[in-house]
Design an enzyme around this catalytic site. Structure first.
Site, mmCIF file in Angstrom:
data_model
loop_
_atom_site.group_PDB
_atom_site.id
_atom_site.type_symbol
_atom_site.label_atom_id
_atom_site.label_comp_id
_atom_site.label_asym_id
_atom_site.label_seq_id
_atom_site.Cartn_x
_atom_site.Cartn_y
_atom_site.Cartn_z
ATOM 1 N N GLU A 19 8.109 12.993 112.082
ATOM 2 C CA GLU A 19 8.292 11.695 112.748
ATOM 3 C C GLU A 19 9.234 11.873 113.928
ATOM 4 O O GLU A 19 10.207 12.607 113.834
ATOM 5 C CB GLU A 19 8.914 10.725 111.734
ATOM 6 C CG GLU A 19 9.317 9.384 112.316
ATOM 7 C CD GLU A 19 10.132 8.547 111.341
ATOM 8 O OE1 GLU A 19 9.572 8.047 110.353
ATOM 9 O OE2 GLU A 19 11.348 8.385 111.583
ATOM 10 N N THR A 50 8.086 6.133 115.598
ATOM 11 C CA THR A 50 8.703 4.914 115.060
ATOM 12 C C THR A 50 8.632 3.763 116.068
ATOM 13 O O THR A 50 8.424 3.968 117.266
ATOM 14 C CB THR A 50 10.187 5.153 114.706
ATOM 15 O OG1 THR A 50 10.842 5.666 115.878
ATOM 16 C CG2 THR A 50 10.333 6.149 113.582
ATOM 17 N N ARG A 125 7.699 -3.735 107.304
ATOM 18 C CA ARG A 125 8.306 -5.040 107.588
ATOM 19 C C ARG A 125 9.318 -4.951 108.712
ATOM 20 O O ARG A 125 9.407 -5.825 109.571
ATOM 21 C CB ARG A 125 9.006 -5.554 106.316
ATOM 22 C CG ARG A 125 9.530 -6.955 106.462
ATOM 23 C CD ARG A 125 10.450 -7.316 105.325
ATOM 24 N NE ARG A 125 11.715 -6.592 105.414
ATOM 25 C CZ ARG A 125 12.685 -6.684 104.533
ATOM 26 N NH1 ARG A 125 12.538 -7.453 103.461
ATOM 27 N NH2 ARG A 125 13.817 -6.012 104.684
ATOM 28 N N ALA A 145 5.397 -6.555 104.905
ATOM 29 C CA ALA A 145 4.419 -5.509 105.233
ATOM 30 C C ALA A 145 3.035 -5.852 104.681
ATOM 31 O O ALA A 145 2.020 -5.516 105.299
ATOM 32 C CB ALA A 145 4.904 -4.170 104.685
ATOM 33 N N LYS A 200 0.209 -3.787 98.089
ATOM 34 C CA LYS A 200 -0.182 -3.245 99.411
ATOM 35 C C LYS A 200 -1.358 -2.292 99.250
ATOM 36 O O LYS A 200 -2.252 -2.251 100.082
ATOM 37 C CB LYS A 200 1.022 -2.544 100.081
ATOM 38 C CG LYS A 200 2.164 -3.507 100.416
ATOM 39 C CD LYS A 200 3.232 -2.889 101.331
ATOM 40 C CE LYS A 200 4.269 -2.086 100.629
ATOM 41 N NZ LYS A 200 5.416 -1.683 101.463
ATOM 42 N N GLN A 247 26.982 12.419 107.910
ATOM 43 C CA GLN A 247 25.743 11.870 107.330
ATOM 44 C C GLN A 247 25.841 11.644 105.821
ATOM 45 O O GLN A 247 25.072 10.857 105.274
ATOM 46 C CB GLN A 247 24.556 12.782 107.640
ATOM 47 C CG GLN A 247 24.105 12.658 109.089
ATOM 48 C CD GLN A 247 22.847 13.447 109.401
ATOM 49 O OE1 GLN A 247 22.384 14.233 108.597
ATOM 50 N NE2 GLN A 247 22.315 13.241 110.587
ATOM 51 N N LYS A 306 15.088 16.051 116.888
ATOM 52 C CA LYS A 306 15.670 17.405 116.980
ATOM 53 C C LYS A 306 14.782 18.352 116.160
ATOM 54 O O LYS A 306 14.598 18.145 114.962
ATOM 55 C CB LYS A 306 17.088 17.423 116.409
ATOM 56 C CG LYS A 306 18.008 16.353 116.991
ATOM 57 C CD LYS A 306 19.154 16.994 117.713
ATOM 58 C CE LYS A 306 20.160 16.035 118.269
ATOM 59 N NZ LYS A 306 19.711 14.844 118.911
HETATM 60 C C1 LIG Z 1 8.316 6.018 106.083
HETATM 61 C C2 LIG Z 1 9.125 4.898 106.709
HETATM 62 C C3 LIG Z 1 9.012 4.638 108.064
HETATM 63 C C4 LIG Z 1 9.732 3.580 108.650
HETATM 64 N N1 LIG Z 1 9.609 3.347 110.003
HETATM 65 C C5 LIG Z 1 10.238 2.284 110.559
HETATM 66 C C6 LIG Z 1 10.061 1.966 111.940
HETATM 67 O O1 LIG Z 1 9.356 2.676 112.678
HETATM 68 N N2 LIG Z 1 10.701 0.882 112.446
HETATM 69 C C7 LIG Z 1 11.487 0.087 111.653
HETATM 70 O O2 LIG Z 1 12.044 -0.897 112.171
HETATM 71 N N3 LIG Z 1 11.681 0.338 110.342
HETATM 72 C C8 LIG Z 1 11.080 1.427 109.770
HETATM 73 N N4 LIG Z 1 11.269 1.696 108.439
HETATM 74 C C9 LIG Z 1 12.196 0.871 107.669
HETATM 75 C C10 LIG Z 1 11.516 -0.362 107.034
HETATM 76 O O3 LIG Z 1 11.102 -1.250 108.034
HETATM 77 C C11 LIG Z 1 12.525 -1.019 106.111
HETATM 78 O O4 LIG Z 1 12.796 -0.195 105.007
HETATM 79 C C12 LIG Z 1 12.233 -2.436 105.684
HETATM 80 O O5 LIG Z 1 13.433 -2.995 105.140
HETATM 81 C C13 LIG Z 1 11.168 -2.587 104.612
HETATM 82 O O6 LIG Z 1 9.932 -2.302 105.084
HETATM 83 P P1 LIG Z 1 8.665 -2.276 104.080
HETATM 84 O O7 LIG Z 1 7.474 -2.089 104.918
HETATM 85 O O8 LIG Z 1 8.889 -1.375 102.952
HETATM 86 O O9 LIG Z 1 8.714 -3.809 103.569
HETATM 87 P P2 LIG Z 1 7.923 -4.623 102.484
HETATM 88 O O10 LIG Z 1 6.799 -3.881 101.863
HETATM 89 O O11 LIG Z 1 7.613 -5.936 103.106
HETATM 90 O O12 LIG Z 1 9.017 -4.792 101.348
HETATM 91 C C14 LIG Z 1 10.307 -5.329 101.655
HETATM 92 C C15 LIG Z 1 10.980 -5.826 100.372
HETATM 93 O O13 LIG Z 1 10.295 -6.971 99.885
HETATM 94 C C16 LIG Z 1 9.756 -6.738 98.587
HETATM 95 N N5 LIG Z 1 8.404 -7.300 98.657
HETATM 96 C C17 LIG Z 1 7.298 -6.701 99.131
HETATM 97 N N6 LIG Z 1 6.260 -7.552 99.114
HETATM 98 C C18 LIG Z 1 6.754 -8.715 98.641
HETATM 99 C C19 LIG Z 1 6.185 -9.987 98.391
HETATM 100 N N7 LIG Z 1 4.871 -10.207 98.638
HETATM 101 N N8 LIG Z 1 6.990 -10.968 97.934
HETATM 102 C C20 LIG Z 1 8.298 -10.734 97.679
HETATM 103 N N9 LIG Z 1 8.890 -9.527 97.872
HETATM 104 C C21 LIG Z 1 8.129 -8.553 98.342
HETATM 105 C C22 LIG Z 1 9.790 -5.240 98.377
HETATM 106 O O14 LIG Z 1 9.978 -4.911 97.010
HETATM 107 C C23 LIG Z 1 10.952 -4.835 99.218
HETATM 108 O O15 LIG Z 1 12.162 -4.992 98.517
HETATM 109 C C24 LIG Z 1 10.589 2.768 107.837
HETATM 110 C C25 LIG Z 1 10.709 3.048 106.462
HETATM 111 C C26 LIG Z 1 9.996 4.098 105.887
HETATM 112 C C27 LIG Z 1 10.150 4.400 104.429
#
Ligand SMILES: Cc1cc2nc3c(=O)[nH]c(=O)nc-3n(C[C@H](O)[C@H](O)[C@H](O)COP(=O)(O)OP(=O)(O)OC[C@H]3O[C@@H](n4cnc5c(N)ncnc54)[C@H](O)[C@@H]3O)c2cc1C
Length: 318
Positions: A19, A50, A125, A145, A200, A247, A306
């Protein structure tokens, strides 16, 4: 090509991917190319890019008041995807987030990605803004998400926001989602988090990329629980080589993950930052060897732009 097809074509061989972050505003794309080029010898079939939402800052004015300004520090995700596909002939996987996007803006972004020949997206999300205690979606945007994923799935069925669009072209995105071996910080427990993850998958996600972790047991247990819950899509482990003493406090704070005692102790006793980096690399090599041995589909590295540490790990593992 879709990530799921890359994995299938590998026939059980572990792939290498990574990434990158778009450069800070004002910096050159050459910096991105310089970070990617040394890693191309490991033949990554795809590179993730990202997405970074806007931030709000308060700028002090001469009269003692403040003006709120909006700035996006790392713009350019879509353009970087197109540029690296063109230059390195690999698939690019743009991340798409709910935060800061209306559904219409998301639809337009997906149209751009489709026209550019991008086959994969990772839907997320996004995190809350710094001044917010929890995630606040756009009033006309996706709440989480799952909703964003459902929007991409509808477009894959040729269903756009305007119901009256006749014979609209269906997109064909392969859709990935995030998974958290140590649980997402908003979830009350890991089981509940995995239940949402399953939603999902049921809605159409075809691969999962995990948050970084430093203890393989967390990943193996997570995969086992997912499988028990009926989640049967590839779960790609995310690997971050620890790169500095600070870190060990920063990563748990920002990413809500644990640093194992043995790693933290070794880093704290290291004589200098170079020794810390060496410990980080050796730890990641051991992690990757075990994961590869266990047959993970891909080893996906969080390079943070990096390439040096990732290159040394890949040399030792592939
Ligand atoms: C591989 C990876 C890449 C990432 N890349 C980026 C990026 O490019 N840009 C960025 O800004 N962030 C990025 N993130 C961070 C991510 O946006 C955050 O971790 C964010 O807080 C959660 O995203 P999610 O898609 O897991 O959310 P979701 O799947 O929406 O989940 C968020 C929270 O809500 C809960 N939840 C899920 N669905 C529901 C529902 N229907 N009702 C109630 N609760 C629910 C889940 O248990 C979780 O606690 C990345 C994370 C990872 C692991």
């Amino acid at each position: 090509m879709k990530i799921t097809d890359h994995i299938q074509a590998a026939n059980g061989r572990t792939l290498f991917s990574f990434e990158i972050l778009p450069p800070l505003k004002g910096q050159d794309i050459q910096e991105i190319y310089n970070g990617i080029a040394p890693l191309m010898e490991f033949k990554p079939p795809f590179i993730d890019v990202t997405y970074h939402r806007e931030e709000f800052l308060l700028k002090p004015l001469a009269d003692g008041t403040f003006r709120r300004i909006t700035t996006r520090k790392r713009p350019g995700t879509v353009a970087i995807c197109a540029a690296i596909m063109n230059r390195f002939k690999v698939d690019a996987v743009p991340h798409l987030i709910c935060g800061g996007f209306s559904k219409e803006e998301t639809e337009n972004a997906l149209i751009d990605l489709h026209f550019l020949g991008i086959d994969n997206v990772l839907v997320l999300r996004g995190d809350n803004l710094k001044h917010e205690t929890s995630f606040v979606p756009q009033p006309d945007g996706n709440q989480n998400a799952l909703e964003l994923l459902q929007q991409v799935v509808r477009m894959n069925q040729g269903r756009y926001m305007d119901d009256e669009l006749a014979n609209a072209t269906a997109t064909d995105f392969c859709i990935g989602v995030a998974g958290y071996p140590e649980k997402h910080h908003d979830a009350p427990n890991l089981k509940a988090d995995i239940r949402w993850l399953k939603q999902k998958v049921k809605a159409g996600a075809t691969f999962i990329t995990t948050q970084m972790f430093f203890d393989n047991k967390a990943y193996f247990d997570f995969v086992a629980t997912c499988r028990k819950e009926g989640i049967d899509i590839p779960i790609i482990p995310g690997i971050k080589p620890l790169a500095s003493l600070k870190q060990i406090a920063l990563l748990p704070k920002v990413f809500h993950i644990d640093i194992p005692e043995a790693l933290a102790d070794a880093v704290e006793q290291a004589p200098n930052e170079q020794a810390v980096r060496q410990i980080g690399i050796e730890w990641a090599i051991a992690q990757c060897r075990e994961l590869k041995e266990a047959g993970v589909p891909v080893l996906h590295f969080y390079t943070m732009g990096k390439s040096q540490a990732t290159k040394r790990i890949a040399e030792a593992v592939f």
